[in-house]
Design an enzyme around this catalytic site. Sequence first.
Site, mmCIF file in Angstrom:
data_model
loop_
_atom_site.group_PDB
_atom_site.id
_atom_site.type_symbol
_atom_site.label_atom_id
_atom_site.label_comp_id
_atom_site.label_asym_id
_atom_site.label_seq_id
_atom_site.Cartn_x
_atom_site.Cartn_y
_atom_site.Cartn_z
ATOM 1 N N HIS A 11 -30.227 -70.234 30.740
ATOM 2 C CA HIS A 11 -31.429 -69.071 30.642
ATOM 3 C C HIS A 11 -31.570 -68.660 32.055
ATOM 4 C CE1 HIS A 11 -34.270 -71.480 33.106
ATOM 5 N NE2 HIS A 11 -34.068 -72.471 32.247
ATOM 6 N N GLU A 91 -34.592 -78.613 26.947
ATOM 7 C CA GLU A 91 -34.197 -79.018 28.462
ATOM 8 C C GLU A 91 -34.900 -80.577 28.150
ATOM 9 O OE1 GLU A 91 -32.872 -79.641 30.860
ATOM 10 O OE2 GLU A 91 -33.368 -78.024 32.403
#
Length: 196
Positions: A11, A91
């Site tokens: 990202h 994550e």
Amino acid sequence: MSRCRIFLVRHGETDWNLAGRLQGHHDIPLNDLGREQAAKTARVVDRLAGGAAGLDYVASPLGRTSQTMAILRAELGLPPDEFRRDARLKEIGFGRWEGYSWTELRRRDPASVAVRKTDPWNFVPPGGESYAMLTERVMGAINEITTDSVVVTHGGVVRAMLHVLAGMPPEQAVDLPVRQGAVYMVENGAFELAVA
């Protein structure tokens, strides 16, 4: 699987990235630079893949990855929100360490930080997960990829995937600086880093 190309995208930048804070499962939005980085990765994917047609698109469901994927797809001329979200691509969970920088953690929890240094791949932060645990979670999602795919995810997930899919040793993968605004193309047990 070996015949598939996986275009791994971390990202774009968030304000917590800029401040050096561990984000983990916290949902932090992209900042202005992060949005620019997301647009740049679209051009890299287009160049590497030879076009956007025929690719599958999947992302972590967290806001920063979904935003990155939506911008990437819009840049490719695709409907921004038509992609799969897979919670297994979230994550690594840093548990009670989330929101702190490494400098702050060395002051707040020096004993745990010292233990982590001895085996960072297998260390479990308080209330979090290890890279070994993350790898197991992520591979469940990756094993379902059967066609060339763009995967927008997080730095920790990219490290885990490069360990398994490209043979990067755990001690090297755990400290790999994963770039934002870049694409890691994984194919046939190797990877290539490409930038705009």
